[in-house]
Design an enzyme around this catalytic site. Structure first.
Site, PDB file in Angstrom:
ATOM      1  N   THR A 398      14.978  20.920 -39.604  1.00 12.38           N
ATOM      2  CA  THR A 398      13.655  21.247 -39.077  1.00 12.38           C
ATOM      3  C   THR A 398      13.354  22.708 -39.370  1.00 12.38           C
ATOM      4  O   THR A 398      14.256  23.523 -39.517  1.00 12.38           O
ATOM      5  CB  THR A 398      13.600  20.982 -37.554  1.00 12.38           C
ATOM      6  OG1 THR A 398      13.884  19.608 -37.309  1.00 12.38           O
ATOM      7  CG2 THR A 398      12.248  21.321 -36.967  1.00 12.38           C
ATOM      8  N   ASP A 438      15.423   9.262 -34.610  1.00 10.17           N
ATOM      9  CA  ASP A 438      15.077   9.892 -33.331  1.00 10.17           C
ATOM     10  C   ASP A 438      14.732   8.845 -32.274  1.00 10.17           C
ATOM     11  O   ASP A 438      14.598   9.182 -31.096  1.00 10.17           O
ATOM     12  CB  ASP A 438      13.892  10.847 -33.504  1.00 10.17           C
ATOM     13  CG  ASP A 438      14.335  12.282 -33.687  1.00 10.17           C
ATOM     14  OD1 ASP A 438      15.548  12.542 -33.592  1.00 10.17           O
ATOM     15  OD2 ASP A 438      13.480  13.142 -33.940  1.00 10.17           O
ATOM     16  N   SER A 463      11.765  16.603 -30.062  1.00 10.28           N
ATOM     17  CA  SER A 463      12.050  17.784 -29.240  1.00 10.28           C
ATOM     18  C   SER A 463      11.250  18.995 -29.691  1.00 10.28           C
ATOM     19  O   SER A 463      11.361  20.066 -29.080  1.00 10.28           O
ATOM     20  CB  SER A 463      13.542  18.125 -29.310  1.00 10.28           C
ATOM     21  OG  SER A 463      14.324  17.099 -28.768  1.00 10.28           O
ATOM     22  N   GLY A 484      16.181  22.948 -34.499  1.00  9.48           N
ATOM     23  CA  GLY A 484      17.520  22.723 -33.944  1.00  9.48           C
ATOM     24  C   GLY A 484      17.609  21.535 -33.023  1.00  9.48           C
ATOM     25  O   GLY A 484      18.379  21.530 -32.063  1.00  9.48           O
ATOM     26  N   GLY A 485      16.834  20.476 -33.299  1.00 13.26           N
ATOM     27  CA  GLY A 485      16.964  19.230 -32.551  1.00 13.26           C
ATOM     28  C   GLY A 485      16.716  19.398 -31.071  1.00 13.26           C
ATOM     29  O   GLY A 485      15.774  20.084 -30.643  1.00 13.26           O
TER      30      GLY A 485
END
Length: 578
Positions: A398, A438, A463, A484-485
């Site tokens: 991301t 996801d 997120s 970073g998820g």
């Protein structure tokens, strides 16, 4: 395909001319009022790669808006940061005008229409191994970034559509030097990076190893793809030969469940969504609402902490970080149950952002000990008993970018292809996302459906938390976001505490270490000052371990009449003025 794009502008112009020709009353003379003076001497872009940030700054120098610059930056990231984001993925866009009015666009990927809740289960009904699901057509959602860019450009763009593509086209055709981070990601994720022969030939040598740092990477296939979309408009991505190539590649590597079709691409729509806004102390915080869980989680963490004097505790206090951990546990308990695509699940967004509800949740936190257990709350409008919690996996693919232009328009935009190099599927010189992982792999738990399960046309929970912050006078203070998820909301909240409560300059706020505590185990950033606090945190009742965390935050702060940009020191990012 239902896109607002360049042809719509031509239609609007034609309609205006027709109305003028038919009018019987004289046209009013133009006003002679002076244009409003710019708010700032220079606009600014902060992105995860300096070459992408420069692409956005170039648009600002040409007279473009923050939106023009954001689109050019996203396109350039497709070239220089192929492991993280780009046109093969999707994103969330949050924008404010000079008066502080906030709008958002959801460019999240969608599952193929034929996808079912059992997409990620094997013949025995057990979840597939994560990497097996990732590196396949099962994980690929219909990309949304081009549709998002088209809608944003239609609303707030000033430069011609094709001009926004020129920096990215140059980078792809003339080449760029492979960075240390880029090579490190090739080493870390070779199963996806080298899955496709064309990608392997581009990024790897004859010996099967990634090219050395500094290698000039030329990507003529991507240059051609970008030239096509630039000249033909966004519809070139979702129809015709390009859509056929994407659908064919995804379907060929989809071993089970519904395959992607051209109709899935033709029917994709970027959507306007209500912004998720709330207050923290004297500040207003706005960001992306569902299907993102980002801003609701940021607000849940922040408001729960209003019960405590963080400013007095400061960043060197183990108690401050303990409180931060406990607020996360509360926030993520709600996130796992309630957040999903609002077109498919009744998400209680107003209840989840209600200040009184979040403040009351925070009263369960004690500065002297951990909570023995945490369960979801009961926000107004919830249907908690109808849904079971779901679980998601970490990701590394991301990128975030922020832009503020001279007139005071601001854009916070998170773009993603999910894991490093996405699904590994490679079409037209770019990687396709693996966003569908996801979704929760298990569609139900104890007979109850999971809100974030797979369904045809549905958007997976995210997120991502592109965020804008306003002062008590309503003026913009800060634009930020992270990659970073599941750590994204925590990175944003950490930065907000550093900037708003601890009064740190924005670069120092981004450099603060991270403590991540979505459940009962606290993870502190390895090698940071938090690692030395582990004994103190354990005395408060925490189960703590140190680990490497995927951190990458970008921000621009308004300091008086100046813009001050920063990028996470752990990244290769940079802020560049126009």
């Amino acid at each position: 395909m239902n896109l607002t794009c360049l042809p719509a502008r031509l239609l609007a112009v034609s309609s205006a001319l027709l109305l003028t020709a038919c009018a019987t009353s004289p046209v009013a003379p133009p006003t002679t009022s002076r244009p409003t003076a710019p708010k700032y001497e220079s606009g600014m872009v902060s992105a995860a790669d300096p070459r992408a940030a420069e692409a956005g700054a170039e648009m600002l120098r040409h007279g473009g808006t923050a939106t023009d610059a954001a689109i050019a930056t996203m396109l350039a990231l497709t070239v220089v940061e192929p492991q993280s984001s780009g046109i093969g993925g999707g994103g969330f866009y949050v924008r404010s005008d000079p008066k502080g009015q906030v709008g958002t666009i959801d460019g999240r990927e969608t599952a193929p229409a034929a996808a079912t809740p059992r997409r990620f289960l094997d013949a025995e009904g057990k979840p597939l191994p994560h990497r097996k699901a990732v590196v396949s057509g099962l994980s690929v959602g219909v990309p949304g970034n081009i549709a998002l860019a088209a809608q944003a450009h239609e609303q707030d763009g000033k430069l011609p559509w094709a001009e926004l593509f020129q920096p990215a086209i140059r980078l792809a055709s003339e080449g760029y030097q492979l960075s240390e981070r880029g090579r490190a990601m090739l080493v870390r994720a070779p199963d996806s990076a080298a899955h496709d022969p064309a990608a392997r030939a581009l990024y790897f040598g004859a010996d099967g190893q990634p090219h050395p740092v500094g290698t000039l990477i030329r990507n003529p296939a991507l240059a051609k793809t970008l030239e096509t979309i630039a000249s033909r408009g966004p519809q070139a991505f979702y129809t015709g030969a390009m859509a056929q190539a994407v659908a064919r590649q995804v379907a060929s590597e989809t071993p089970q469940d519904g395959k992607m079709t051209v109709a899935d691409l033709e029917g994709y729509e970027a959507k306007k969504r209500p912004a998720a806004c709330g207050t923290y102390r004297i500040y207003k915080i706005c960001g992306m609402g569902p299907p993102s869980s980002g801003e609701t989680t940021v607000l849940a963490i922040m408001v729960a902490l209003e019960n405590f004097d963080l400013a007095a505790l400061g960043p060197d206090s183990p108690v401050a970080w303990h409180l931060f951990a406990e607020a996360q546990r509360l926030a993520y308990a709600d996130r796992e149950v309630y957040l999903a695509d609002p077109d498919y699940v009744p998400v209680p967004t107003k209840g989840l952002t209600d200040h009184a509800y979040l403040l009351a949740r925070g009263k369960a936190i004690s500065p002297e000990r951990t909570m023995p257990f945490v369960k979801p709350g009961d926000p107004k409008g919830s249907q908690r008993l109808s849904f079971a919690p779901g679980r998601s996996y970490p990701e590394l693919g991301t990128s975030h970018l922020v832009v503020i232009d001279r007139e005071g328009r601001a854009v916070s935009y998170t773009s993603t292809i999910e894991s490093a190099f996405g699904s590994g599927l490679f079409v037209g010189g770019f990687y396709l996302n693996n966003e569908l992982t996801d979704f929760s792999f298990m569609p139900e738990d104890a007979g109850r459906p999971v809100a974030n399960r797979v369904e045809g046309g549905k958007r997976p929970r995210s997120s991502m938390a592109p965020t804008l912050v306003f002062g008590p006078d309503g003026k913009l203070l800060l634009a930020l976001g992270a990659a970073g998820g599941a750590t994204i909301p925590v990175q944003v909240a950490r930065t907000l505490i550093g900037f708003l409560d601890w009064k740190l300059p924005i670069d120092q706020a981004l450099a603060l270490p991270l403590l991540f505590s979505p459940r009962d185990t606290v993870i502190v950033e390895k090698g940071s000052q938090l690692e030395r606090m582990i004994p103190a945190l354990e005395k408060l009742g925490h189960d703590v371990r140190a680990a490497e965390l995927p951190l990458k935050t970008n921000a621009i702060a308004v300091v008086g009449s100046r813009l001050v940009g920063a990028a996470d020191p752990r990244s290769e990012g940079r802020a560049i003025a126009q």
